[in-house]
Design an enzyme around this catalytic site. Structure first.
Site, PDB file in Angstrom:
ATOM      1  N   LEU A 105      38.094  38.490  33.115  1.00 44.65           N
ATOM      2  CA  LEU A 105      38.586  39.452  34.104  1.00 44.65           C
ATOM      3  C   LEU A 105      40.080  39.185  34.211  1.00 44.65           C
ATOM      4  O   LEU A 105      40.516  38.030  34.082  1.00 44.65           O
ATOM      5  CB  LEU A 105      37.917  39.220  35.472  1.00 44.65           C
ATOM      6  CG  LEU A 105      36.420  39.548  35.577  1.00 44.65           C
ATOM      7  CD1 LEU A 105      35.896  39.210  36.975  1.00 44.65           C
ATOM      8  CD2 LEU A 105      36.151  41.017  35.246  1.00 44.65           C
ATOM      9  N   ASP A 106      40.864  40.232  34.451  1.00 42.50           N
ATOM     10  CA  ASP A 106      42.309  40.052  34.599  1.00 42.50           C
ATOM     11  C   ASP A 106      42.590  39.111  35.775  1.00 42.50           C
ATOM     12  O   ASP A 106      41.757  38.964  36.671  1.00 42.50           O
ATOM     13  CB  ASP A 106      42.992  41.402  34.875  1.00 42.50           C
ATOM     14  CG  ASP A 106      42.804  42.362  33.713  1.00 42.50           C
ATOM     15  OD1 ASP A 106      42.607  41.896  32.586  1.00 42.50           O
ATOM     16  OD2 ASP A 106      42.845  43.577  33.968  1.00 42.50           O
ATOM     17  N   LYS A 107      43.800  38.569  35.768  1.00 39.29           N
ATOM     18  CA  LYS A 107      44.174  37.627  36.833  1.00 39.29           C
ATOM     19  C   LYS A 107      43.993  38.258  38.221  1.00 39.29           C
ATOM     20  O   LYS A 107      43.541  37.606  39.156  1.00 39.29           O
ATOM     21  CB  LYS A 107      45.628  37.196  36.619  1.00 39.29           C
ATOM     22  CG  LYS A 107      46.095  36.108  37.535  1.00 39.29           C
ATOM     23  CD  LYS A 107      47.483  35.647  37.145  1.00 39.29           C
ATOM     24  CE  LYS A 107      48.051  34.733  38.213  1.00 39.29           C
ATOM     25  NZ  LYS A 107      49.441  34.379  37.943  1.00 39.29           N
ATOM     26  N   LYS A 190      41.318  49.617  33.733  1.00 37.49           N
ATOM     27  CA  LYS A 190      42.647  50.053  34.212  1.00 37.49           C
ATOM     28  C   LYS A 190      43.239  51.075  33.250  1.00 37.49           C
ATOM     29  O   LYS A 190      43.813  52.080  33.683  1.00 37.49           O
ATOM     30  CB  LYS A 190      43.579  48.842  34.309  1.00 37.49           C
ATOM     31  CG  LYS A 190      43.232  47.895  35.443  1.00 37.49           C
ATOM     32  CD  LYS A 190      44.136  46.680  35.405  1.00 37.49           C
ATOM     33  CE  LYS A 190      43.720  45.638  36.420  1.00 37.49           C
ATOM     34  NZ  LYS A 190      44.347  44.346  36.167  1.00 37.49           N
TER      35      LYS A 190
END
Ligand code: URA
Length: 237
Positions: A105-107, A190
């Site tokens: 998962l992105d930061k 996104k």
């Protein structure tokens, strides 16, 4: 399975540290195959050995599976020279299993992240071929509309020309949306929403397969998966 030392076996069962186990052996609290164990160094077959501590038989798990409610601001990596990673949230008694995150998962993305030491399992969960869906809750600058929903159903094309598999998109009452995808391309959700002119302002993963995030876990908290939950991960839509 390869043979392993008795003290490592007991420590992997989460009973005590290897130093404490040595002491337990000295005081005769541990039996191996019905006989009081004399030494911590003896090599045993974890799939065959019957080990008891104070008369209670231990259960050895070959692999370990945890559900983490990932907070924002930590990397989905095992370790990083500079930044905090999801593994930094784990206790040493769990970290010792050589755990790693199942995908990334992105930061700034929060929510359900599985952590394991089972490479085959991780591969299956990530691979689009397994058709395991992932559900994300996204807040976007503008609410999605019927045209966006139709485009997701068709399979959107990202700004660099990458074609995405058909995905689910649902508008929530508060103007946020739910996105269901089978793949895990870089920044996928996104980029999919951006391709429709709906940039994401916050993203949280809610579900993998049939497994939902346990919302009683606060951001940064984790717990082992139950056997039933493990099965639910692999469930296709
Ligand atoms: N899609 C994204 O864009 N980011 C994530 O962290 C996960 C899916």
């Amino acid at each position: 399975m390869p043979l392993m030392r008795l003290d490592k076996y007991i420590s992997d069962c989460g009973v005590a540290s290897r130093r404490e186990i040595k002491q337990m052996i000295k005081t005769g609290r541990i039996t191996l195959n019905g006989v009081v164990a004399a030494t911590a160094e003896i090599k045993i077959d974890p799939e065959q050995a019957v080990v008891t501590v104070d008369g209670t038989a231990l259960k050895y798990d070959k692999y370990h599976y945890f559900m983490l409610n990932k907070p924002a601001g930590v990397l989905s990596a095992t370790d990083d020279g500079k930044q905090k990673t999801v593994l930094n949230l784990f206790l040493p008694e769990h970290k010792k299993f050589n755990l790693f995150p199942v995908g990334r998962l992105d930061k700034d993305t929060t929510g359900l992240l599985l952590i394991t030491d089972d490479g085959d399992f991780a591969h299956k969960v990530i691979s689009p071929k397994s058709e395991i869906f992932k559900v994300y809750h996204a807040h976007t600058r503008l609410p999605v509309n019927a045209a966006d929903i139709a485009a997701f159903k068709q399979g959107v094309t990202l700004s660099d020309g990458t074609l995405c598999l058909p995905a689910g998109l649902e508008l929530c009452e508060d103007g946020s949306c739910l996105v269901t995808v089978m793949e895990g391309k870089y920044h996928q959700v996104k980029r999919m929403l951006a391709s429709r002119g709906k940039p994401v302002t916050a993203l949280k993963r809610l579900q993998i397969g049939d497994l939902k995030l346990d919302e009683s876990l606060k951001p940064g908290e984790y717990r082992p998966l139950t056997a039933d939950e493990l099965c639910r991960v692999m469930k296709k839509k």
